[in-house]
Design a protein around this motif. Structure first.
Motif, mmCIF file in Angstrom:
data_model
loop_
_atom_site.group_PDB
_atom_site.id
_atom_site.type_symbol
_atom_site.label_atom_id
_atom_site.label_comp_id
_atom_site.label_asym_id
_atom_site.label_seq_id
_atom_site.Cartn_x
_atom_site.Cartn_y
_atom_site.Cartn_z
ATOM 1 N N SER A 186 0.810 -1.215 0.000
ATOM 2 C CA SER A 186 0.000 0.000 0.000
ATOM 3 C C SER A 186 0.844 1.266 0.000
ATOM 4 O O SER A 186 0.432 2.293 -0.544
ATOM 5 C CB SER A 186 -0.936 0.011 1.216
ATOM 6 N N SER A 187 2.035 1.185 0.580
ATOM 7 C CA SER A 187 2.895 2.375 0.685
ATOM 8 C C SER A 187 3.936 2.470 -0.415
ATOM 9 O O SER A 187 4.513 3.539 -0.642
ATOM 10 C CB SER A 187 3.613 2.378 2.043
ATOM 11 N N GLY A 188 4.201 1.369 -1.085
ATOM 12 C CA GLY A 188 5.247 1.351 -2.108
ATOM 13 C C GLY A 188 6.642 1.369 -1.512
ATOM 14 O O GLY A 188 7.611 1.691 -2.211
ATOM 15 N N LYS A 189 6.780 1.008 -0.244
ATOM 16 C CA LYS A 189 8.076 1.054 0.426
ATOM 17 C C LYS A 189 8.464 -0.326 0.969
ATOM 18 O O LYS A 189 7.612 -1.158 1.257
ATOM 19 C CB LYS A 189 8.037 2.047 1.594
ATOM 20 N N GLN A 190 9.765 -0.505 1.113
ATOM 21 C CA GLN A 190 10.269 -1.696 1.789
ATOM 22 C C GLN A 190 10.080 -1.519 3.295
ATOM 23 O O GLN A 190 10.337 -0.456 3.840
ATOM 24 C CB GLN A 190 11.749 -1.892 1.471
ATOM 25 N N ILE A 191 9.629 -2.576 3.962
ATOM 26 C CA ILE A 191 9.370 -2.507 5.402
ATOM 27 C C ILE A 191 10.459 -3.278 6.153
ATOM 28 O O ILE A 191 10.718 -4.456 5.867
ATOM 29 C CB ILE A 191 7.993 -3.107 5.760
ATOM 30 N N THR A 192 11.113 -2.597 7.080
ATOM 31 C CA THR A 192 12.137 -3.226 7.910
ATOM 32 C C THR A 192 11.490 -3.747 9.193
ATOM 33 O O THR A 192 10.713 -3.039 9.830
ATOM 34 C CB THR A 192 13.251 -2.235 8.257
ATOM 35 N N LEU A 193 11.814 -4.979 9.540
ATOM 36 C CA LEU A 193 11.244 -5.586 10.737
ATOM 37 C C LEU A 193 12.230 -5.507 11.894
ATOM 38 O O LEU A 193 13.410 -5.797 11.740
ATOM 39 C CB LEU A 193 10.898 -7.062 10.476
ATOM 40 N N GLU A 194 11.715 -5.100 13.056
ATOM 41 C CA GLU A 194 12.560 -5.004 14.253
ATOM 42 C C GLU A 194 12.603 -6.350 14.943
ATOM 43 O O GLU A 194 11.583 -6.925 15.296
ATOM 44 C CB GLU A 194 11.988 -3.936 15.204
ATOM 45 N N LYS A 195 13.810 -6.862 15.157
ATOM 46 C CA LYS A 195 13.981 -8.215 15.712
ATOM 47 C C LYS A 195 13.487 -8.320 17.150
ATOM 48 O O LYS A 195 13.079 -9.383 17.587
ATOM 49 C CB LYS A 195 15.472 -8.603 15.650
ATOM 50 N N ASN A 196 13.532 -7.247 17.903
ATOM 51 C CA ASN A 196 13.192 -7.333 19.323
ATOM 52 C C ASN A 196 11.739 -6.984 19.612
ATOM 53 O O ASN A 196 11.349 -6.832 20.763
ATOM 54 C CB ASN A 196 14.095 -6.414 20.140
ATOM 55 N N GLN A 197 10.906 -6.838 18.576
ATOM 56 C CA GLN A 197 9.500 -6.500 18.800
ATOM 57 C C GLN A 197 8.781 -7.678 19.450
ATOM 58 O O GLN A 197 8.945 -8.823 19.064
ATOM 59 C CB GLN A 197 8.814 -6.176 17.462
#
Length: 369
Positions: A356-367
């Motif tokens: 939806s945003s056209g962006k790459q999403i970075t995932l936080e490992k400690n979430q």
């Protein structure tokens, strides 16, 4: 004659023990056509469908005529069915949004739950479901067709044995020509094509398969980033949801490409796993191939047709029973497991945000999950 009577008595006793040991299952909803699976699996003899919750009486009657169950087993609501039948477990065959409602009703009563893929409509719902499952100490499993494919398990076995070197790229392709073109019944289409009930189109319906498999192959490793592109190639058939989705997952030392589509001319569920020295193919449920590189573009190939996996690993409901009665303990991040599918939901949420945003999403490992 005595020998014959002894055999007959033994068989009768075995049959009685089998009947007493059956897992008593309630079916929550009939609108998901995967529900036909459990009616067929009941014939194996290790589960018994004791009640069905379905407000659409016409649908319930149609399926009763098809599968031969008594219409008296059908209740107008989940609560009524649970109160009347007190099942050991419930299987959810309604919309994906309804999965949370099933767990909310069943978990406080200590009733185990299996839902059809994906686990939930979004991560928020999944977190509520996991919290309820943990609080009330129930099993909460997610069923994927590909979990029972012997070829997928062969791929992981050979990969673990280091037969093609470290994993570097995985390509998973799932889907078909589209639910409307397939002529899927109206009760299923009503929610499958509604983003409020299904969470999306092909990205949810088939994207979840590849994410589930990759989470399993990596033993629960979270990707560094998620990038997704969705399209609508059949706007007349699927006006509210995507029908074409590509999800790219990146890891420090590998990448996964998940192609989910309602536009394949031929239905498919297949996977390719590339190592440094070869490739493993799960072409379908039974056809497995291994290619080992020789020179620049040559290779040695072996092909095998695999038999079904042994009981209870060959059927979702037999497996569900075995987990509940303690016959088996699932390995960490097993395909049906809650920890695997919590990561699946986190990745799918990121994929929809990326699309939806056209962006790459970075995932936080400690979430926290």
């Amino acid at each position: 004659m005595k020998w014959v009577l002894c055999v007959v008595a033994t068989l009768v006793m075995w049959g009685q023990a089998m009947a007493a040991d059956k897992l008593r299952i309630g079916v929550a909803g009939l609108t998901h056509t995967h529900v036909h699976w459990i009616f067929e699996s009941e014939k194996r003899g290790d589960i018994e469908i004791v009640g069905i919750a379905e407000s659409n009486r016409a649908l319930a009657k149609r399926y009763s005529e098809q599968h031969g169950y008594s219409i008296d087993k059908v209740y107008p609501s989940l609560e009524a069915m649970l109160d009347a039948t007190e099942p050991d477990a419930v299987t959810a065959f309604g919309s994906i949004r309804e999965h949370l409602e099933v767990v909310q009703a069943a978990a406080p009563k200590g009733i185990h739950v299996m839902v059809e893929k994906p686990l939930a409509i979004n991560l928020e719902h999944a977190q509520q479901m996991a919290s309820l499952a943990n609080k009330h100490d129930i099993h909460l499993l997610t069923n994927y067709e590909t979990t029972w494919y012997p070829t997928n398990h062969k791929v992981k076995q050979v990969l673990t044995a280091d037969a093609v070197g470290p994993m570097r790229k995985v390509i998973v392709r799932d889907g078909h020509k589209g639910p409307v073109k397939l002529g899927i019944n109206e009760e299923f289409l009503d929610w499958l094509l509604d983003p409020a009930e299904n969470g999306g189109g092909a990205i949810m319906d088939f994207g979840c398969y590849g994410v589930n498999l990759m989470t399993w192959l990596t033993n629960g490793q979270l990707p560094d980033s998620v990038t997704a592109i969705t399209q609508q190639l059949q706007p007349g058939n699927h006006p509210l949801v995507d029908d074409e989705a590509t999800i790219i997952l990146t890891y420090p030392d590998k990448q996964a490409v998940i192609q989910a589509s309602w536009n394949w001319p031929i239905g498919r569920k297949d996977m390719e796993v590339y190592g440094e020295t070869g490739v493993l193919y799960a072409d379908n449920r039974h056809t497995y191939r291994k290619r080992v590189a020789e020179g620049y573009d040559d290779f040695a190939q072996t092909t095998k047709t695999l038999s079904e996996r042994p009981y209870p690993y060959d059927d979702p409901f037999s497996y569900f029973k075995a987990v509940i009665d303690g016959s088996i303990t699932p390995e960490p991040y097993a395909l049906s497991s809650l920890e695997n599918n919590m990561l699946v939901m986190r990745i799918l949420d990121a994929a929809r945000l990326s699309a939806s945003s056209g962006k790459q999403i970075t995932l936080e490992k400690n979430q926290v999950q």
